[in-house]
Design a protein around this motif. Structure first.
Motif, PDB file in Angstrom:
ATOM      1  N   VAL A 275       0.833  -1.194   0.000  1.00 41.21           N
ATOM      2  CA  VAL A 275       0.000   0.000   0.000  1.00 41.21           C
ATOM      3  C   VAL A 275       0.872   1.250   0.000  1.00 41.21           C
ATOM      4  CG1 VAL A 275      -1.776   1.281   1.245  1.00 41.21           C
ATOM      5  CG2 VAL A 275      -1.881  -1.225   1.149  1.00 41.21           C
TER       6      VAL A 275
ATOM      7  N   THR B 221      -3.521   5.207   1.511  1.00 40.12           N
ATOM      8  CA  THR B 221      -4.863   4.724   1.838  1.00 40.12           C
ATOM      9  C   THR B 221      -5.522   5.781   2.709  1.00 40.12           C
ATOM     10  OG1 THR B 221      -6.138   2.968   2.921  1.00 40.12           O
ATOM     11  CG2 THR B 221      -3.901   3.381   3.751  1.00 40.12           C
TER      12      THR B 221
ATOM     13  N   HIS C 171     -11.119   1.363   2.614  1.00 37.10           N
ATOM     14  CA  HIS C 171     -11.552   0.973   1.274  1.00 37.10           C
ATOM     15  C   HIS C 171     -11.013   1.909   0.192  1.00 37.10           C
ATOM     16  CE1 HIS C 171     -14.684   3.641   2.982  1.00 37.10           C
ATOM     17  NE2 HIS C 171     -14.695   4.186   1.762  1.00 37.10           N
TER      18      HIS C 171
ATOM     19  N   ILE D  48      -7.717   2.727  -1.569  1.00 41.46           N
ATOM     20  CA  ILE D  48      -6.406   2.074  -1.628  1.00 41.46           C
ATOM     21  C   ILE D  48      -5.695   2.392  -2.944  1.00 41.46           C
ATOM     22  CG2 ILE D  48      -5.192  -0.137  -1.460  1.00 41.46           C
ATOM     23  CD1 ILE D  48      -7.905  -1.279  -0.334  1.00 41.46           C
TER      24      ILE D  48
ATOM     25  N   TYR E 259     -14.022  -3.120   0.508  1.00 39.63           N
ATOM     26  CA  TYR E 259     -12.975  -3.541   1.437  1.00 39.63           C
ATOM     27  C   TYR E 259     -13.222  -2.930   2.818  1.00 39.63           C
ATOM     28  CZ  TYR E 259     -10.703  -4.501  -3.009  1.00 39.63           C
ATOM     29  OH  TYR E 259     -10.425  -4.959  -4.282  1.00 39.63           O
TER      30      TYR E 259
ATOM     31  N   GLY F  41      -7.897  -1.985   3.603  1.00 38.81           N
ATOM     32  CA  GLY F  41      -6.594  -1.594   3.077  1.00 38.81           C
ATOM     33  C   GLY F  41      -5.889  -0.488   3.836  1.00 38.81           C
TER      34      GLY F  41
ATOM     35  N   TYR G 228      -0.025  -3.982   3.635  1.00 35.51           N
ATOM     36  CA  TYR G 228      -0.218  -4.858   2.483  1.00 35.51           C
ATOM     37  C   TYR G 228      -1.677  -5.313   2.455  1.00 35.51           C
ATOM     38  CZ  TYR G 228       4.862  -5.068   2.789  1.00 35.51           C
ATOM     39  OH  TYR G 228       6.198  -4.726   2.867  1.00 35.51           O
ATOM     40  N   VAL G 229      -2.191  -5.544   1.247  1.00 31.19           N
ATOM     41  CA  VAL G 229      -3.579  -5.957   1.116  1.00 31.19           C
ATOM     42  C   VAL G 229      -3.751  -6.816  -0.127  1.00 31.19           C
ATOM     43  CG1 VAL G 229      -4.309  -3.935  -0.253  1.00 31.19           C
ATOM     44  CG2 VAL G 229      -5.976  -5.101   1.221  1.00 31.19           C
TER      45      VAL G 229
ATOM     46  N   VAL H 241      -6.119  -7.852  -3.292  1.00 29.95           N
ATOM     47  CA  VAL H 241      -7.169  -7.304  -4.151  1.00 29.95           C
ATOM     48  C   VAL H 241      -7.575  -8.370  -5.164  1.00 29.95           C
ATOM     49  CG1 VAL H 241      -7.708  -5.572  -5.897  1.00 29.95           C
ATOM     50  CG2 VAL H 241      -6.356  -4.934  -3.889  1.00 29.95           C
TER      51      VAL H 241
END
Length: 405
Positions: A50, A53, A77, A79, A133, A144, A148-149, A151
């Motif tokens: 990320v 965000t 949400h 991101i 998210y 997010g 890290y996330v 998708v």
């Protein structure tokens, strides 16, 4: 394996930064994850580092305890990130790409997605169409506001920035593409804003400011922004909007008449939602206030864009009806004036590419309009508290210090 830290909802009025699992391409069980989504394989997805965000007013509804969000829910949400891992089914997105993530999660395969209605995708939330998210009752996809996330559906959803260096230079503008800029723009488009139109925007929070800037981009002749907080109105005035202070002068129609010569506008945008307050110095919460007031001041045959959030469950509502999303709206007035009302989540993918071009060309100045303010991940709890106090800032979290460096 690298660690991961994220902003989590704890209890009403409290968030904290916690250690959470590093994401992989499976939706694991956790706070808020729909049981029917647990174990869902996402080989069509990617892992993002990320870059930015944002804290959103919609997050604040949960943090205030105005939803059924469970403790431990990872928030976020909005991101923007760099791809560091791609699933086996991903063909076109590559490692190293810098991308914007639409807050709507969409499969690209159902009828809604194929009709550009990605805000009501039928395959990502077992409870009802539409997902996001880090949001309550939206399927449980992990938020997010983290380092890290994961998708899903990357090839379909992600908007790749064409030049990474240029994108980093404009990242405070581009980070708004995940939600707030398309949401404000969708409100303006839904309201039928066109060259020469007079527009009233209810609410001078970040979404309201984005809607006002969007109305200017669409050619409105006058954009009037109303709010109860002077600091937010000053921000709207800073980029050319007219303003009305509804705490000091509760009669909206009279104030509009002082500006336009008539007590009505061509179209209006509700950027407040279900936590609306009445007008005047002794105002209290009155969730139908904005909807009724914009019907009152919008001319016959006008359109109302309603990107402001309304919910089906509000445990902190002022009455039993409002707890279930039932509000005392003057529908007869809207019917008599033949108004068109457009509601619901914003289909981000319908707008984000065009808005990216507007940013990269210098045409759109969305970061300036919403007063984008950079903070670290550890500063996020303070950012939530400050935002809740009514400051006119759009907080952008920089989890890795990539923007500040």
């Amino acid at each position: 394996m690298a660690g991961n830290r994220a902003v989590a909802y704890v209890r009403p009025g409290e968030v904290e930064v916690r250690d959470i699992s590093f994401p992989d391409l499976v939706l694991r069980d956790g706070p808020g994850v729909n049981p029917l989504n647990v174990g869902r394989k996402c080989n069509h997805g990617v892992i993002l580092k990320v870059v930015t965000t944002n804290i959103c007013g919609s997050d604040q509804h949960m943090v205030r305890g105005r939803t059924t969000a469970p403790s431990g829910l990872v928030l976020g949400h909005e991101i923007t990130g760099e791809v560091i891992e791609v699933g086996s089914d991903v063909e076109f997105i590559q490692k190293g790409d810098l991308v914007s993530v639409p807050f709507n999660i969409a499969c690209g395969r159902c009828r809604s997605c194929k009709e550009q209605q990605t805000h009501i995708c039928e395959n990502v939330n077992p409870d009802r169409p539409g997902s996001a998210y880090g949001y309550v009752d939206m399927g449980g996809w992990v938020g997010g506001q983290s380092e890290y996330v994961m998708v899903p559906y990357a090839d379909f959803q992600l908007l790749k920035f064409p030049d990474k260096d240029q994108a980093i230079e404009k990242i405070l503008d581009l980070t708004m593409l995940s939600d707030i800029f398309p949401t404000g723009y969708h409100g303006a488009v839904s309201a039928g804003v066109k060259p020469g139109a007079t527009v009233y925007v209810a609410g001078a929070g970040p979404v309201g400011l984005a809607a006002a800037h969007s109305a200017q981009l669409l050619g409105a002749s006058v954009v009037i922004v109303g709010d109860l907080i002077s600091e937010r109105l000053a921000q709207a005035k800073s980029f050319g909007c007219e303003t009305v202070n509804l705490r000091e002068h509760p009669n909206l129609g009279e104030q509009i008449e002082q500006i336009l010569g008539v007590p009505e506008v061509d179209c209006a945008i509700d950027c407040v939602g279900f936590e609306a307050h009445g007008h005047g110095k002794s105002h209290g919460e009155a969730p139908a206030t904005v909807l009724n007031s914009i019907m009152d001041v919008t001319r016959a045959g006008g359109r109302l864009g309603i990107p402001g959030l309304y919910v089906t469950g509000d445990p902190g509502a002022v009455d039993e009806d409002a707890k279930h999303g039932t509000l005392k709206i003057r529908l007869g007035l809207g019917w008599a004036k033949a108004h068109t009302l457009i509601t619901g989540q914003t289909p981000v993918m319908k707008y984000h590419r065009d808005l990216m071009s507007a940013i990269l060309s210098g045409r759109a100045q969305i970061a300036k309009a919403v007063n984008a303010t950079l903070i670290s991940l550890d500063e996020a709890p303070g950012g939530y508290a400050e935002f809740d106090s009514g400051v006119s800032k759009k907080f952008v979290i920089d989890p890795h210090g990539l923007v500040r460096n």
